[in-house]
Design an enzyme around this catalytic site. Structure first.
Site, PDB file in Angstrom:
ATOM      1  N   SER A 118      36.797  -2.512  21.756  1.00 17.07           N
ATOM      2  CA  SER A 118      37.699  -3.426  21.361  1.00 17.07           C
ATOM      3  C   SER A 118      38.990  -2.141  21.575  1.00 17.07           C
ATOM      4  CB  SER A 118      37.692  -3.100  19.065  1.00 17.07           C
ATOM      5  OG  SER A 118      38.769  -4.143  18.546  1.00 17.07           O
ATOM      6  N   HIS A 119      39.708  -1.668  19.651  1.00 18.55           N
ATOM      7  CA  HIS A 119      40.984  -1.206  20.297  1.00 18.55           C
ATOM      8  C   HIS A 119      40.845   0.260  21.215  1.00 18.55           C
ATOM      9  CE1 HIS A 119      39.576   0.106  16.326  1.00 18.55           C
ATOM     10  NE2 HIS A 119      40.020   1.329  16.860  1.00 18.55           N
ATOM     11  N   ASP A 282      43.618  -7.598  20.031  1.00 16.95           N
ATOM     12  CA  ASP A 282      43.094  -6.537  20.509  1.00 16.95           C
ATOM     13  C   ASP A 282      42.665  -6.367  21.669  1.00 16.95           C
ATOM     14  OD1 ASP A 282      41.482  -8.075  19.639  1.00 16.95           O
ATOM     15  OD2 ASP A 282      40.955  -5.388  18.529  1.00 16.95           O
ATOM     16  N   ASP A 284      39.472  -6.489  22.614  1.00 15.25           N
ATOM     17  CA  ASP A 284      38.559  -7.992  22.708  1.00 15.25           C
ATOM     18  C   ASP A 284      38.373  -9.285  21.701  1.00 15.25           C
ATOM     19  OD1 ASP A 284      38.275  -6.998  19.837  1.00 15.25           O
ATOM     20  OD2 ASP A 284      36.485  -7.122  19.698  1.00 15.25           O
ATOM     21  N   ASP A 286      39.714  -9.434  18.970  1.00 16.82           N
ATOM     22  CA  ASP A 286      39.765 -10.381  17.961  1.00 16.82           C
ATOM     23  C   ASP A 286      40.492  -9.819  16.233  1.00 16.82           C
ATOM     24  OD1 ASP A 286      39.098  -8.072  17.257  1.00 16.82           O
ATOM     25  OD2 ASP A 286      36.954  -7.603  16.879  1.00 16.82           O
ATOM     26  N   ARG A 287      41.717  -9.590  16.842  1.00 13.90           N
ATOM     27  CA  ARG A 287      42.410  -8.977  15.698  1.00 13.90           C
ATOM     28  C   ARG A 287      43.996  -9.685  15.927  1.00 13.90           C
ATOM     29  NH1 ARG A 287      41.905  -2.399  14.295  1.00 13.90           N
ATOM     30  NH2 ARG A 287      39.642  -2.484  14.672  1.00 13.90           N
ATOM     31  N   THR A 349      34.020  -2.400   4.632  1.00 15.80           N
ATOM     32  CA  THR A 349      34.769  -2.911   5.811  1.00 15.80           C
ATOM     33  C   THR A 349      34.051  -2.606   7.063  1.00 15.80           C
ATOM     34  OG1 THR A 349      36.124  -1.238   4.786  1.00 15.80           O
ATOM     35  CG2 THR A 349      36.236  -1.392   7.399  1.00 15.80           C
ATOM     36  N   GLU A 369      42.734  -5.931   6.291  1.00 17.84           N
ATOM     37  CA  GLU A 369      43.682  -4.593   6.253  1.00 17.84           C
ATOM     38  C   GLU A 369      43.833  -4.214   7.704  1.00 17.84           C
ATOM     39  OE1 GLU A 369      43.879  -1.306   7.667  1.00 17.84           O
ATOM     40  OE2 GLU A 369      41.727  -1.573   7.217  1.00 17.84           O
ATOM     41  N   LYS A 381      36.158 -12.318  13.366  1.00 16.96           N
ATOM     42  CA  LYS A 381      37.499 -12.344  12.981  1.00 16.96           C
ATOM     43  C   LYS A 381      37.662 -12.413  14.344  1.00 16.96           C
ATOM     44  CE  LYS A 381      38.251  -7.211  13.613  1.00 16.96           C
ATOM     45  NZ  LYS A 381      37.231  -6.663  13.529  1.00 16.96           N
ATOM     46  N   ARG A 501      40.914   7.600   6.491  1.00 16.72           N
ATOM     47  CA  ARG A 501      41.810   6.314   6.603  1.00 16.72           C
ATOM     48  C   ARG A 501      42.332   6.427   5.020  1.00 16.72           C
ATOM     49  NH1 ARG A 501      41.444   4.054  10.960  1.00 16.72           N
ATOM     50  NH2 ARG A 501      39.580   3.358  12.280  1.00 16.72           N
TER      51      ARG A 501
HETATM   52  C1  VG1 Z   1      37.544  -0.535  11.689  1.00 19.45           C
HETATM   53  C2  VG1 Z   1      38.606  -1.554  10.945  1.00 19.45           C
HETATM   54  C3  VG1 Z   1      37.766  -2.323  10.613  1.00 19.45           C
HETATM   55  C4  VG1 Z   1      36.772  -3.645  11.853  1.00 19.45           C
HETATM   56  C5  VG1 Z   1      36.286  -2.112  12.284  1.00 19.45           C
HETATM   57  C6  VG1 Z   1      36.012  -2.861  14.001  1.00 19.45           C
HETATM   58  O1  VG1 Z   1      36.962   0.145  11.404  1.00 19.45           O
HETATM   59  O2  VG1 Z   1      38.457  -0.530   9.554  1.00 19.45           O
HETATM   60  O3  VG1 Z   1      38.001  -3.024   9.414  1.00 19.45           O
HETATM   61  O4  VG1 Z   1      36.268  -4.075  11.202  1.00 19.45           O
HETATM   62  O5  VG1 Z   1      37.547  -1.707  12.959  1.00 19.45           O
HETATM   63  O6  VG1 Z   1      36.774  -3.927  14.095  1.00 19.45           O
HETATM   64  P1  VG1 Z   1      37.252   1.733  11.301  1.00 19.45           P
HETATM   65  O7  VG1 Z   1      35.585   1.874  10.411  1.00 19.45           O
HETATM   66  O8  VG1 Z   1      37.245   2.268  12.175  1.00 19.45           O
HETATM   67  O9  VG1 Z   1      37.949   1.384   9.417  1.00 19.45           O
HETATM   68  V1  VG1 Z   1      37.507  -4.092  15.683  1.00 19.45           V
HETATM   69  O10 VG1 Z   1      38.536  -4.883  16.350  1.00 19.45           O
HETATM   70  O11 VG1 Z   1      37.582  -2.204  16.413  1.00 19.45           O
HETATM   71  O12 VG1 Z   1      35.621  -4.677  16.419  1.00 19.45           O
HETATM   72 CO    CO Z   2      38.719  -5.940  18.471  1.00 22.25          CO
END
Ligand code: VG1
Ligand code: CO
Length: 548
Positions: A118-119, A282, A284, A286-287, A349, A369, A381, A501
């Site tokens: 992801s990010h 982001d 992948d 989804d954000r 979450t 969030e 998402k 966080r």
């Molecule tokens: C983070 C975000 C959470 C999200 C997750 C995956 O998780 O806070 O809201 O669902 O990333 O998103 P964490 O455990 O680091 O707080 V993605 O777009 O990275 O698949």
């Molecule tokens: Co993502």
């Protein structure tokens, strides 16, 4: 004609002890994944826990990051050796997370594998990741990820086929042993689904008027989707999509759509002659981040505003069955749900917790969030969906983003909201900070800090209303008598040390008080958050790494 013989090899292996999926799949440094047998062990653990997959169809793709293409070849050969019938692969190995969810559902596949962190940054020195989604198109629930982890700890062998690499750049069918590989267009099925949700004709008339938008794909997976949907299909000018080519290292950037990492987009939207609308997605896909001209919409407000305006979008014109938000997400959407008379669920979450609610039609829109919003059109998402949702609202209401948000605050009050992240802190320091908070829980109720008084404080635990499964220790919540909140939790997606966080939220009903700068408005809560957790002392950090 020569008949090819294929040799299924059973390879002896030993377990790694760290293959526990986090908030969203297994994420590790690329170098960890490149160790002999590391990826293979985990993929075999997926096949053994998600099965039986023999003869079935699964979907495979990723966000294009470093090691994506190599991992796909390994997974295809392992899938063939494990008797899987068909694998649908996104062309060039590209499939966004929401597109994968869409394809799984559309073709009634048994599940899908998404290669993404992801990010998290990519490249040879960045991160890689692997997530498994089940037949509803959503992230595997905890009982499945726990089974994967259990198998990975005792694995002794995996199966792989000796075969040539598949040409993943050529659309069409190929055979790997007795398995069919189907290389599919990365965008087509997903775009078709979105066309059935939104008023594309109306959005096209907006995007071909003097309305201007920019979309930042951050050198990641949404580039091809953005070009195809916003520019080709909806008629936006060709320079609408910025950074629209997926690069293995995301151009050295951090593909996280927020004010810090999407700075080039932010400069355009906050600069001279700024466009009307800006958005980013982001790694992948989804954000999403939503911006107006010189205006930032918090993800929590975005969810609330989408909920309040849902009937303007064709697919939701008859209203929503309910909504859901992750616990740290602001309570702005709760107020809209109350007014609409629909239920609002509060989950831990991670998107996997929304799946059952959507399957049971209890929640139609969901959000987090962390710049994640989505609906029951899929089970992930969805960044591009959120952008189209906003465009559809803008096209109907013909008002600016800022006007829409300000009117919303006037009607419902404003939830000032911010998240402070302390990244890559030593894990034991974060653990002791959380323990320090847990120890105080029984004594917090009634404590006063200036105008704030603690109403309740707990360690959030969730019981899934559909299957009764319980997820505990999901974050410390401190809730004040006026509805303001401080939430503390540790990230489950990082790969180095621990990330703390802290989520801060303060509610303001009076619209003469809606123009404060966010950090200023939250100033008193920020101090209380430090006082309760002694963050500075326990982490040795004097300020957060990232504020969103
Ligand atoms: C983070 C975000 C959470 C999200 C997750 C995956 O998780 O806070 O809201 O669902 O990333 O998103 P964490 O455990 O680091 O707080 V993605 O777009 O990275 O698949
Ligand atoms: Co993502």
């Amino acid at each position: 004609m020569s008949i090819k013989t294929f040799n299924v090899r059973t390879v002896a292996t030993t377990p790694f002890n760290d293959q526990k999926p986090g908030t969203s799949g297994l994420r590790k440094a690329v170098k960890t994944f490149q160790q002999p047998n590391y990826l293979e062990n985990f993929v075999q653990s997926i096949f053994d826990s998600a099965g039986p997959l023999a003869g079935k169809t699964i979907v495979l793709g990723g966000d294009g990051r470093f090691y994506n293409r190599e991992a796909i070849q390994i997974i295809l050969k392992m899938a063939a050796a494990n008797g899987i019938g068909t694998v649908k692969v996104g062309q060039h190995g590209i499939l966004s997370t929401p597109a994968t969810s869409c394809v799984i559902r559309k073709y009634k596949s048994a599940g899908g594998i998404i290669l993404s962190a992801s990010h998290n940054p990519g490249g040879a020195n960045g991160d890689f990741g692997i997530k498994y989604n089940t037949e509803n198109g959503g992230p595997a629930p905890e009982k499945v990820t726990e089974a994967m982890f259990a198998i990975s700890k005792s694995i002794k062998e995996y199966k792989i086929l000796d075969a040539d690499d598949v040409d993943i750049d050529k659309i069409g069918r190929q055979e790997v042993g007795s398995m069919t590989v189907e290389i599919i267009d990365s965008v087509a099925d997903y775009q078709e689904l979105l066309e059935s949700i939104f008023d594309f004709k109306l959005i096209k008339s907006l995007l071909t008027s003097d309305f201007r938008m920019r979309f930042d794909a951050m050198n990641a997976v949404t580039g091809p989707y953005g070009h195809s949907i916003f520019e080709k299909r909806l008629g936006a000018p060709p320079d609408t999509v910025m950074y629209g080519t997926p690069l293995v290292d995301f151009g050295g950037g951090h593909p996280d759509p927020n004010l810090v990492y999407a700075h080039d987009l932010v400069e355009v939207l906050f600069g001279a002659n700024a466009p009307d609308f800006g958005a980013a997605s982001d790694g992948d896909g989804d954000r999403n981040m939503i911006l107006g001209r010189k205006f930032f919409v918090t993800p929590s407000d975005s969810l609330a505003i989408m909920t309040a305006n849902a009937t303007l979008v064709p697919a939701y014109k008859n209203g929503l069955s309910g909504v859901a938000r992750s616990m740290p997400t602001s309570c702005a959407v709760d107020r809209v749900a109350t007014k609409l008379g629909i239920p609002c669920y509060e989950t831990p979450t991670g998107w996997k917790f929304f799946g059952n609610l959507m399957d049971a039609d209890k929640a139609a829109l969901c959000g987090e969030e962390s710049f994640g919003t989505g609906s029951n059109h899929i089970r992930e998402k969805d960044g591009i969906w959120a952008v189209l949702f906003w465009l559809n609202i803008l096209a109907v209401r013909k008002e600016s983003v800022e006007d829409i948000v300000r009117k919303h605050w006037k009607e419902y009050g404003r939830n000032y909201y911010s998240r402070h992240d302390y990244e890559e802190v030593e894990s034991d320091k974060c653990e002791s900070l959380m323990q320090h908070l847990r120890n105080q829980l029984p004594t917090l109720k009634g404590r006063k800090f200036g105008k704030y008084e603690i109403a309740t404080a707990d360690d959030f635990s969730y019981t899934d209303p559909i299957d009764g499964s319980v997820s505990s220790n999901q974050g410390i919540r401190v809730i004040f008598t006026d509805g303001s909140r401080i939430v503390y939790r540790l990230s489950g997606t990082g790969t180095h040390g621990a990330t703390l966080r802290i989520y801060l939220e303060s509610y303001e009903a009076d619209d003469s008080q809606h123009d404060h700068e966010t950090q200023e408005a939250l100033g008193a809560l920020i101090k209380i958050a430090d006082e309760l957790a002694t963050i500075k002392a326990l982490t040795d950090r004097d300020r957060p790494t990232v504020i969103t």
